[in-house]
Design a protein around this motif. Structure first.
Motif, PDB file in Angstrom:
ATOM      1  N   MET A 294     -41.324 -58.893 -33.599  1.00 50.27           N
ATOM      2  CA  MET A 294     -40.387 -59.976 -33.900  1.00 50.27           C
ATOM      3  C   MET A 294     -39.106 -59.408 -34.518  1.00 50.27           C
ATOM      4  N   TYR A 295     -39.278 -58.426 -35.396  1.00 53.45           N
ATOM      5  CA  TYR A 295     -38.119 -57.799 -36.022  1.00 53.45           C
ATOM      6  C   TYR A 295     -37.286 -57.088 -34.960  1.00 53.45           C
ATOM      7  N   GLY A 296     -37.987 -56.475 -34.048  1.00 47.22           N
ATOM      8  CA  GLY A 296     -37.303 -55.813 -32.917  1.00 47.22           C
ATOM      9  C   GLY A 296     -37.518 -54.311 -32.947  1.00 47.22           C
ATOM     10  N   TYR A 297     -38.263 -53.793 -31.961  1.00 50.65           N
ATOM     11  CA  TYR A 297     -38.488 -52.349 -31.893  1.00 50.65           C
ATOM     12  C   TYR A 297     -37.166 -51.616 -31.672  1.00 50.65           C
ATOM     13  N   ASP A 298     -36.190 -52.340 -31.089  1.00 49.99           N
ATOM     14  CA  ASP A 298     -34.906 -51.693 -30.837  1.00 49.99           C
ATOM     15  C   ASP A 298     -34.162 -51.385 -32.132  1.00 49.99           C
ATOM     16  N   LYS A 299     -34.631 -51.943 -33.249  1.00 48.43           N
ATOM     17  CA  LYS A 299     -33.958 -51.648 -34.515  1.00 48.43           C
ATOM     18  C   LYS A 299     -34.557 -50.422 -35.203  1.00 48.43           C
ATOM     19  N   ILE A 300     -35.555 -49.825 -34.598  1.00 46.73           N
ATOM     20  CA  ILE A 300     -36.169 -48.636 -35.199  1.00 46.73           C
ATOM     21  C   ILE A 300     -35.380 -47.393 -34.791  1.00 46.73           C
ATOM     22  N   THR A 301     -34.993 -46.598 -35.779  1.00 51.40           N
ATOM     23  CA  THR A 301     -34.236 -45.373 -35.496  1.00 51.40           C
ATOM     24  C   THR A 301     -35.213 -44.215 -35.275  1.00 51.40           C
TER      25      THR A 301
ATOM     26  N   PRO B 256     -70.776 -77.564 -33.796  1.00 49.48           N
ATOM     27  CA  PRO B 256     -71.718 -77.113 -34.835  1.00 49.48           C
ATOM     28  C   PRO B 256     -71.065 -76.243 -35.919  1.00 49.48           C
ATOM     29  N   LYS B 257     -70.242 -75.301 -35.518  1.00 49.72           N
ATOM     30  CA  LYS B 257     -69.648 -74.413 -36.530  1.00 49.72           C
ATOM     31  C   LYS B 257     -68.134 -74.403 -36.384  1.00 49.72           C
ATOM     32  N   PRO B 258     -67.464 -75.355 -37.015  1.00 50.01           N
ATOM     33  CA  PRO B 258     -66.007 -75.439 -36.829  1.00 50.01           C
ATOM     34  C   PRO B 258     -65.309 -74.139 -37.239  1.00 50.01           C
ATOM     35  N   LEU B 259     -64.347 -73.743 -36.428  1.00 51.32           N
ATOM     36  CA  LEU B 259     -63.584 -72.523 -36.719  1.00 51.32           C
ATOM     37  C   LEU B 259     -62.450 -72.873 -37.673  1.00 51.32           C
ATOM     38  N   LYS B 260     -62.401 -72.133 -38.806  1.00 50.21           N
ATOM     39  CA  LYS B 260     -61.357 -72.384 -39.802  1.00 50.21           C
ATOM     40  C   LYS B 260     -60.366 -71.225 -39.803  1.00 50.21           C
ATOM     41  N   PRO B 261     -59.133 -71.467 -40.180  1.00 51.54           N
ATOM     42  CA  PRO B 261     -58.184 -70.360 -40.285  1.00 51.54           C
ATOM     43  C   PRO B 261     -58.715 -69.294 -41.241  1.00 51.54           C
ATOM     44  N   TRP B 262     -58.370 -68.035 -40.976  1.00 57.02           N
ATOM     45  CA  TRP B 262     -58.846 -66.925 -41.814  1.00 57.02           C
ATOM     46  C   TRP B 262     -57.633 -66.254 -42.462  1.00 57.02           C
ATOM     47  N   THR B 263     -57.934 -65.395 -43.432  1.00 59.94           N
ATOM     48  CA  THR B 263     -56.816 -64.750 -44.120  1.00 59.94           C
ATOM     49  C   THR B 263     -56.885 -63.237 -43.966  1.00 59.94           C
ATOM     50  N   ILE B 264     -55.728 -62.619 -43.982  1.00 61.11           N
ATOM     51  CA  ILE B 264     -55.621 -61.162 -43.914  1.00 61.11           C
ATOM     52  C   ILE B 264     -54.684 -60.742 -45.042  1.00 61.11           C
ATOM     53  N   LYS B 265     -55.100 -59.718 -45.781  1.00 57.91           N
ATOM     54  CA  LYS B 265     -54.200 -59.188 -46.805  1.00 57.91           C
ATOM     55  C   LYS B 265     -53.319 -58.140 -46.151  1.00 57.91           C
ATOM     56  N   SER B 266     -52.014 -58.376 -46.157  1.00 61.64           N
ATOM     57  CA  SER B 266     -51.109 -57.453 -45.491  1.00 61.64           C
ATOM     58  C   SER B 266     -50.238 -56.748 -46.518  1.00 61.64           C
ATOM     59  N   SER B 267     -50.144 -55.427 -46.382  1.00 63.20           N
ATOM     60  CA  SER B 267     -49.331 -54.639 -47.317  1.00 63.20           C
ATOM     61  C   SER B 267     -47.977 -54.348 -46.693  1.00 63.20           C
ATOM     62  N   MET B 268     -46.934 -54.666 -47.401  1.00 59.53           N
ATOM     63  CA  MET B 268     -45.581 -54.419 -46.917  1.00 59.53           C
ATOM     64  C   MET B 268     -45.390 -52.928 -46.638  1.00 59.53           C
ATOM     65  N   ALA B 269     -45.910 -52.110 -47.555  1.00 57.14           N
ATOM     66  CA  ALA B 269     -45.727 -50.664 -47.422  1.00 57.14           C
ATOM     67  C   ALA B 269     -46.433 -50.146 -46.170  1.00 57.14           C
ATOM     68  N   LYS B 270     -47.625 -50.672 -45.897  1.00 59.31           N
ATOM     69  CA  LYS B 270     -48.352 -50.199 -44.712  1.00 59.31           C
ATOM     70  C   LYS B 270     -47.628 -50.581 -43.421  1.00 59.31           C
ATOM     71  N   VAL B 271     -47.104 -51.786 -43.419  1.00 63.21           N
ATOM     72  CA  VAL B 271     -46.337 -52.221 -42.245  1.00 63.21           C
ATOM     73  C   VAL B 271     -45.188 -51.244 -42.013  1.00 63.21           C
ATOM     74  N   ASN B 272     -44.456 -50.953 -43.060  1.00 57.69           N
ATOM     75  CA  ASN B 272     -43.278 -50.093 -42.929  1.00 57.69           C
ATOM     76  C   ASN B 272     -43.646 -48.654 -42.578  1.00 57.69           C
ATOM     77  N   LYS B 273     -44.774 -48.192 -43.129  1.00 59.39           N
ATOM     78  CA  LYS B 273     -45.178 -46.808 -42.879  1.00 59.39           C
ATOM     79  C   LYS B 273     -45.574 -46.617 -41.409  1.00 59.39           C
ATOM     80  N   LEU B 274     -46.231 -47.607 -40.846  1.00 57.45           N
ATOM     81  CA  LEU B 274     -46.650 -47.456 -39.456  1.00 57.45           C
ATOM     82  C   LEU B 274     -45.448 -47.571 -38.510  1.00 57.45           C
ATOM     83  N   LEU B 275     -44.531 -48.467 -38.846  1.00 54.38           N
ATOM     84  CA  LEU B 275     -43.376 -48.656 -37.966  1.00 54.38           C
ATOM     85  C   LEU B 275     -42.309 -47.589 -38.183  1.00 54.38           C
ATOM     86  N   GLY B 276     -42.298 -47.005 -39.374  1.00 61.32           N
ATOM     87  CA  GLY B 276     -41.267 -46.002 -39.660  1.00 61.32           C
ATOM     88  C   GLY B 276     -39.916 -46.634 -39.932  1.00 61.32           C
TER      89      GLY B 276
END
Lengths: 344, 791
Positions: free
Chosen positions: B467-474, B396-416
């Protein structure tokens, strides 16, 4: 006269040196410096001498008397400090007099160590109730109402409405994370807290599982607190706690109240990371879970969404105590056995 | 879930060995709990053909066989009753180390059995560690290639990864396709991932209807002219590698596709079912499941029906009435998607832990239903010659892919850490997401429907981070300044209390917060007034303690076996119920002394400890009051003439202490030994600490001391005498100190003796002043209480 004084002096010095007891030296003193001594006679006779002789003999006689007196005093002191070894001997290997004292429980010791380290890094110690509302224990930390953690087999329930009514029950807290929200409701970032506390899980007990144990939770929130900051705090804490350099490793994991979530390992405290039987040859020991606080948790605490970021981190007190003291059975902590407590 | 390395390798194209694959997963994806080598113990086992068989000259039950193993013929002595010439059999060669449950392995050696040489062993299933059968040697198919490795022929030259799939990856990774995709992404392998396979074009229409919002999609396919038989070896081996027992080709295919795609399938016998309706169960509707269990359902459960009767408990298990059998010729194959929460509650309610429910309760992508049934149909055609004659897809209600707006800066700020937009894009694309660059910060990410777990910016951040690897975080120190933390006063107070008790000779113990009804009743408390657990670990741990007493007594008893004198304490919470609110959790200090030495009373040992404690924490104006009613104070029963409340002069109760009474003594098993116990409320004590502590000038004038000895009446207490002395002596009294307390056991006469210290701030007291005071004190004592001063 001069020769006579010199002669007396030489005799006296040799007698002083030859003295073996306090009595000997006292006899020497009487013989050479006493009232009836030859020396005293000389001193007494000084008044009859000519002024020239007086000038020469007087100082010499007095000087000699002083010197002898000095030698006698020294010899006496030396003889006095000699002790009768036979009489004075004690067996120093015999046990000391017992002074009754008790022992702190190892969990108290470990908890103090941890609190002191975190305190020095500016963390406040926060606390919450053991018996917690379902909403703080589950809903507020983003554990959906169909989360397996709420099942009867994992949680001790005090009261529970029909299985699907949200947040109305009461539980024995299953983690200290509920305190996160309680604290955030009353405080605004930035802050750093630790929450040590007793938690309860309805699971069968064995050497490595207990239904009652202690968790230690750290929470740091601010504008830009990051995973990198978490790693720093974690490595600093564990290096301090174990008194050796410790490396931390993060692996992906999942807890509903954080995103991203991590499994948290430290380099083996036994081999330093080379691989040994303690760490199953991996060089790492798993110690707890961690992650970046989920925005839903901030929202539940009344914070504006996407305004703050921070990390939450929890580990087991018993587990750390077991690692530190090489305790092999978790059930000993609540056994009440004094033979256990007395080892710490 | 257990994953075959060979199969993952085939799907992902990885060139890494199993250990490297495991390491990649550990670092970036999931925990690998172990790697098992299936061929362990089978290294020197080959396929042989029995060429000859003769009776052993010296043993009735033994045969002497010659076995061709390709390179040579071996003479082997064999005791199996089913040995026949022409059989293909597994042969353990000399040097093989077969698995052995106790010894670890069992080495095959060249031997002589009753005078006949034997060069190896023809094996039964159990001897190879692959089954329980020991009735005879294992007989292989006639086409088994002589001389080939037995493990590889059986599909056992494989390694099994035991992977703990995290709860948020159950949507996609409880499947080989999902884990292979993950591996491809990790290796940045460009091998194509499986695309959405189209459904076969079929003319016939199957009657399928969904009458509940808890079913998102239902695809039914009628397949005719199948032949139920045993599955080929490769298929059986794949199932076995993941821990599923083969049954017949149809069931095996549904399981195989479930393993591969993550989508559970079910086959109904079309000989008894010709239409499908999905609905909520009726209240008290009955169903008998495949495993013969009969359930009474309720309206929360979802059922599959044939329009009338329920034929399956949706997403959990099929019904007995519609099950396929060896005679089944036509089936209806189901590939559907159900509401995860509903499946979870149903599964828990009836305690039905099936592979299907395990996946459905983790929520599945409804688009997976199509992939799974299309692949299943292909395989059924291939292995059974079946033919699809009708098909219906209700979605009845096919599931379609959805989108997310991702900010490069936010990713980096949270991961440090700094990860470029290009790198972030690359990572997301490897994971099968489509990325559109909006500006130098923002990317619009289209998430494939199978990744139901990715909904927010933080979810994207996690994907990039791992995927980038937490081991690469200083590691980086916090940037905000360290502030002096607010001191947790209670915690520091608690530490002081513990230290005083420890230095006083008490050992700290810990106990559970739970007690039993008997524990509570034995000390005279009402179990009804306790908070009760709905699901205690065991019946003896059902109530929440309201005193630490019963546990400390139990601990004391336990330690009595090892020590003659036990002094223990605990600081812990007790739980007083409050109507319609969380309970009042009080932190209390409980302490007990048990001594086998019955001279003197442990009461005063414990009291002395408490006095030391109160002095140390600077609480002054307290006294021990023997007048109290345990019922009124909700206190445990104590020895009626050896108990006291520890009270402040303003009436506040700091705690209580006493010898335990006879009932408790008997319950806990102390026999003749007396036990004394005290409990103090920590927050009350904290409030009573005199924080203002001023210096008092040292006395300049000497004190004068006088002793007073007296015979006292039966009920005269030390406290009574002291009270009169202080009241009459006034300011000149500096201290009153009991130094003798004696009871003549024969005459019953009691006597007390006190030092009384006199002193003045401004002068040296004269003997006469003191003697006058003493006279007044003596008079007052003799008038006011029942004492006679010894002159």
């Amino acid at each position: 006269m001069k020769d006579k004084i010199q002669q007396i002096k030489e005799d006296a010095v040799s007698k002083i040196e030859a003295s073996k007891t306090i009595e000997d030296i006292e006899n020497v003193r009487i013989a050479y410096l006493g009232k009836k001594s030859a020396f005293n006679e000389i001193l007494k006779g000084l008044k009859d001498l000519s002024p020239e002789e007086k000038k020469e003999i007087g100082p010499l006689a007095n000087q000699t008397k002083k010197e002898l007196q000095h030698l006698i005093d020294d010899k006496k002191m030396a003889l006095e400090s000699v002790i009768d070894e036979k009489k004075e001997w004690i067996d120093v290997t015999a046990p000391g007099t017992k002074h009754a004292h008790g022992h702190l429980h190892p969990l108290s010791i470990v908890q103090r160590d941890i609190e002191n380290i975190f305190n020095s890094m500016g963390f406040e110690i926060a606390d919450g109730p053991d018996i917690e509302s379902e909403s703080y224990n589950f809903d507020a930390i983003n554990m959906p109402d169909d989360h397996p953690g709420r099942d009867m087999q994992d949680t001790f329930w005090i009261s529970r409405e029909d299985g699907r009514k949200k947040g109305t029950g009461t539980v024995m807290r299953t983690q200290t994370s509920g305190v996160q929200v309680r604290y955030m409701e009353k405080h605004k970032p930035p802050f750093r807290i630790i929450v040590p506390g007793r938690v309860f899980r309805n699971e069968a007990t064995d050497a490595s599982h207990e239904h009652t144990f202690h968790q230690f939770e750290a929470l740091v929130v601010g504008d830009d607190v990051s995973v990198a900051n978490f790693l720093y705090i974690a490595e600093t804490f564990f290096s301090e706690f174990f008194g050796q350099e410790i490396k931390a490793r993060l692996r992906p994991s999942y807890f509903p109240f954080v995103e991203p979530g991590f499994e948290f390992d430290i380099s083996c405290t036994n081999c330093g990371g080379k691989g040994c039987s303690t760490c199953s040859q991996t060089g790492w020991i798993e110690v707890g879970g961690a992650g970046m606080v989920h925005q839903n948790v901030f929202e539940a605490a009344g914070y504006e969404k996407d305004k703050y970021q921070g990390f939450a981190w929890g580990f087991g007190l018993e587990r750390l105590a077991m690692m530190k003291y090489k305790i092999n059975d978790i059930r000993l902590f609540h056994s009440g056995d004094v033979r256990f407590t007395r080892q710490f | 879930m257990k994953y075959s390395y060979n199969w993952l390798k085939e799907l992902s194209g990885t060139k890494k060995n199993v250990d490297k694959v495991a390491e990649l997963f550990m670092t970036h994806s999931f925990e690998v709990e172990g790697v098992e080598d299936l061929s362990e113990g089978l290294q020197n086992v080959v396929i042989g053909e029995v060429m000859t068989k003769e009776k052993h000259p010296d043993a009735d039950r033994l045969n002497v066989a010659t076995v061709n193993i390709g390179s040579e013929e071996l003479q082997i002595v064999c005791g199996a009753p089913n040995l026949e010439v022409g059989q293909k059999v597994p042969v353990a060669l000399v040097g093989a180390k077969l698995p052995h449950p106790e010894k670890g392995y069992f080495e095959i050696k060249k031997s002589e059995i009753r005078g006949v040489e034997s060069n190896g062993m023809i094996c039964a299933e159990d001897e190879l560690g692959i089954g329980a059968d020991h009735d005879g040697i294992m007989v292989l198919d006639g086409d088994a290639p002589v001389g080939e490795s037995f493990a590889s022929y059986m599909g056992l030259d494989d390694q099994i990864l035991d992977i703990d799939i995290l709860p948020n990856r159950g949507h996609d990774c409880l499947s080989y396709d999902g884990v292979a995709n993950e591996l491809r992404a990790l290796e940045d392998n460009t091998m194509k991932r499986s695309l959405l396979v189209p459904l076969p074009d079929v003319n016939g229409d199957l009657d399928v209807s969904i009458n509940t919002p808890k079913c998102n999609r239902y695809i039914g396919a009628k397949i005719d002219n199948i032949e139920i038989k045993e599955s080929p070896n490769w298929l059986k081996a794949r199932l076995q590698a993941s821990g599923i027992s083969p049954k017949n080709n149809i069931v095996d295919i549904t399981n195989y596709i479930m393993l591969k795609t993550g989508q559970p399938l079910h086959a109904f016998s079309a000989d008894v079912v010709d239409k499908i309706e999905v609905r909520q169960a009726n209240d008290k509707e009955k169903i008998t499941l495949l495993d013969d269990v009969e359930l009474e359902l309720d309206a929360d459960d979802i059922v599959i029906t044939d329009g009338e009767n329920s034929i399956a408990l949706a997403g959990v298990m099929g019904g007995k009435n519609s099950a396929i059998s060896d005679e089944t010729k036509n089936i209806i194959l189901e590939s559907a998607s159900f509401d995860a929460t509903s499946i979870r509650f149903t599964q828990r309610k009836y305690n039905l832990q099936t592979d299907a429910a395990y996946r459905f309760e983790r929520n599945l992508d409804p688009n997976l239903s199509q992939v799974a049934i299309a692949e299943a149909i292909e395989l059924i055609k291939e292995l059974t010659n079946g033919e699809v004659t009708a098909l219906n897809d209700v979605y009845p209600k096919p599931l379609k892919p959805w989108t997310i707006k991702s900010s490069m800066a936010k990713v980096n700020k949270l991961l440090g850490i700094e990860i470029s937009q290009e790198q972030q894009q690359n990572i997301l694309e490897r994971l099968g997401m489509q990325v559109e660059i909006i500006d130098e910060d923002i990317m619009e990410v289209t998430v494939p429907t199978v990744r139901l777990d990715i909904k927010t910016q933080e979810d994207i951040t996690e994907e990039i981070g791992r995927m980038y690897g937490y081991d690469k975080i200083t590691p980086k120190p916090l940037e905000s300044a360290v502030q002096t933390p607010t001191r947790n006063e209670e915690r520091f107070f608690e530490r002081t209390l513990k230290d005083v008790f420890v230095y006083g000779g008490f050992d700290e113990v810990r106990s559970y917060s739970f007690v039993s009804v008997d524990d509570v009743q034995s000390i005279g408390l009402d179990d009804e007034n306790h908070i009760t657990l709905l699901n205690p670990a065991n019946p003896n741990q059902a109530l929440m303690r309201r005193t630490l007493m019963s546990h400390l007594l139990q601990h004391a008893k336990k330690n009595m076996s090892y020590f003659d004198h036990v002094q223990i304490f605990e600081i812990g919470r007790i739980y007083d119920p409050i109507d319609n609110a969380l309970p009042d959790e009080k932190l209390v200090l409980g302490a007990a002394i048990l001594s086998k030495d019955q001279r003197g009373s442990q009461f005063f040992e414990l009291k002395g400890m408490l006095e030391t404690l109160l002095d140390r924490i600077n609480i002054g104006q307290y006294y021990f009051d023997s007048e109290f009613d345990a019922n009124v104070q909700h206190l445990p029963n104590l020895h009626p003439s050896r108990r006291a409340l520890i009270k402040m002069e303003d009436g506040t109760i700091l705690g209580w202490m006493g010898e335990i009474d006879k009932k408790a003594n008997k319950y806990f098993g102390f026999k003749k030994n007396r036990v004394v116990y005290c409990e103090l409320d920590i927050s009350t004590m904290m409030q009573k600490v005199e924080s203002e502590n001023f210096f008092e000038p040292l006395a300049k004038f000497p004190f004068i001391s006088r002793d007073l000895s007296m015979i006292v009446g039966d009920r005269v207490r030390v406290g009574d005498v002291e009270r009169v002395i202080y009241a009459t002596g006034g300011e000149l009294i500096k201290d009153v100190d009991l130094f003798d307390l004696y009871k003549n056991e024969e005459t019953g006469e009691r006597s007390m003796a006190f030092h009384i210290i006199f002193g003045a701030k401004d002068k040296t007291l004269k003997a006469k002043n003191v003697d006058d005071k003493i006279a007044i004190i003596i008079e007052a004592l003799e008038n006011e209480i029942d004492v006679e001063i010894r002159k």
